[in-house]
Design a protein around this motif. Sequence first.
Motif, mmCIF file in Angstrom:
data_model
loop_
_atom_site.group_PDB
_atom_site.id
_atom_site.type_symbol
_atom_site.label_atom_id
_atom_site.label_comp_id
_atom_site.label_asym_id
_atom_site.label_seq_id
_atom_site.Cartn_x
_atom_site.Cartn_y
_atom_site.Cartn_z
ATOM 1 N N MET A 292 10.329 2.580 -6.595
ATOM 2 C CA MET A 292 10.963 3.819 -7.033
ATOM 3 C C MET A 292 10.625 4.928 -6.041
ATOM 4 O O MET A 292 9.483 5.064 -5.602
ATOM 5 N N GLY A 293 11.633 5.712 -5.716
ATOM 6 C CA GLY A 293 11.428 6.774 -4.746
ATOM 7 C C GLY A 293 12.037 8.083 -5.200
ATOM 8 O O GLY A 293 12.877 8.115 -6.117
ATOM 9 N N TRP A 294 11.590 9.152 -4.579
ATOM 10 C CA TRP A 294 12.183 10.478 -4.775
ATOM 11 C C TRP A 294 12.587 11.015 -3.408
ATOM 12 O O TRP A 294 11.835 10.901 -2.422
ATOM 13 N N PHE A 295 13.759 11.586 -3.384
ATOM 14 C CA PHE A 295 14.278 12.261 -2.207
ATOM 15 C C PHE A 295 14.696 13.668 -2.624
ATOM 16 O O PHE A 295 14.850 13.942 -3.811
ATOM 17 N N ARG A 296 14.903 14.524 -1.652
ATOM 18 C CA ARG A 296 15.389 15.860 -1.970
ATOM 19 C C ARG A 296 16.366 16.320 -0.907
ATOM 20 O O ARG A 296 16.309 15.870 0.236
ATOM 21 N N ALA B 59 8.692 10.808 -1.738
ATOM 22 C CA ALA B 59 7.607 9.918 -2.148
ATOM 23 C C ALA B 59 8.191 8.608 -2.662
ATOM 24 O O ALA B 59 9.343 8.544 -3.072
ATOM 25 N N ALA B 60 7.352 7.562 -2.638
ATOM 26 C CA ALA B 60 7.758 6.263 -3.173
ATOM 27 C C ALA B 60 6.546 5.593 -3.792
ATOM 28 O O ALA B 60 5.400 5.851 -3.402
ATOM 29 N N ILE B 61 6.817 4.691 -4.752
ATOM 30 C CA ILE B 61 5.757 3.983 -5.452
ATOM 31 C C ILE B 61 6.179 2.536 -5.632
ATOM 32 O O ILE B 61 7.352 2.249 -5.903
ATOM 33 N N ASP C 154 3.457 6.308 -1.236
ATOM 34 C CA ASP C 154 3.677 6.883 0.086
ATOM 35 C C ASP C 154 4.275 8.268 -0.111
ATOM 36 O O ASP C 154 5.134 8.440 -0.990
ATOM 37 N N TYR C 155 3.838 9.218 0.676
ATOM 38 C CA TYR C 155 4.314 10.586 0.546
ATOM 39 C C TYR C 155 4.744 11.130 1.902
ATOM 40 O O TYR C 155 4.123 10.831 2.934
ATOM 41 N N ALA C 156 5.768 11.958 1.879
ATOM 42 C CA ALA C 156 6.135 12.677 3.081
ATOM 43 C C ALA C 156 5.053 13.691 3.408
ATOM 44 O O ALA C 156 4.389 14.232 2.506
ATOM 45 N N ASN D 193 8.482 -3.808 -0.166
ATOM 46 C CA ASN D 193 7.607 -2.779 0.410
ATOM 47 C C ASN D 193 8.141 -1.384 0.097
ATOM 48 O O ASN D 193 9.308 -1.215 -0.229
ATOM 49 N N LEU D 194 7.253 -0.412 0.216
ATOM 50 C CA LEU D 194 7.668 0.968 0.029
ATOM 51 C C LEU D 194 8.688 1.337 1.104
ATOM 52 O O LEU D 194 8.563 0.931 2.253
ATOM 53 N N GLU D 195 9.682 2.103 0.701
ATOM 54 C CA GLU D 195 10.756 2.479 1.602
ATOM 55 C C GLU D 195 10.883 3.997 1.667
ATOM 56 O O GLU D 195 10.810 4.664 0.636
ATOM 57 N N ASP D 196 11.079 4.532 2.878
ATOM 58 C CA ASP D 196 11.277 5.967 3.024
ATOM 59 C C ASP D 196 12.644 6.297 3.622
ATOM 60 O O ASP D 196 12.868 7.427 4.070
#
Length: 124
Positions: free
Chosen positions: A34-38, A49-51, A59-61, A103-106
């Motif tokens: 799960m991730g958040w973008f803005r 961020a992603a989890i 992971d965080y920007a 894996n975590l994705e950004d």
Amino acid sequence: QGQLVESGGGLVQAGGSLRLSCVASEVAFRLYVMGWFRQAPGKEREFVAAINWSGHNTDYAEPVKGRFTLARDNAKDTVYLQMNSLQPDDTAVYYCAAARKPNLEDVAQEYDYWGQGTQVTVSS
């Protein structure tokens, strides 16, 4: 078709806090990163961020490290983004996203489902 619904956005003064929530439905939530973008006006969508599926890896920007915290509750199919020490530069529409990846994705293109977004406005 998976659905994600964000909530918790609003108007806050600089230095304040907000907690965003994202509820997933019609997806096997536990299988997804799960991730958040803005996205701010006139700017491209950016990673926040992603989890991972268990919640043990995040992971965080760089701009939000130390201020934002991401957590998930698999029993409730919900992910939470706690945002502290908010600044005017954090003003944006915040989007929740789900990626069936190991894996975590950004990168936004790696995500399969997206919510409609919730507005966060930070006044100075």
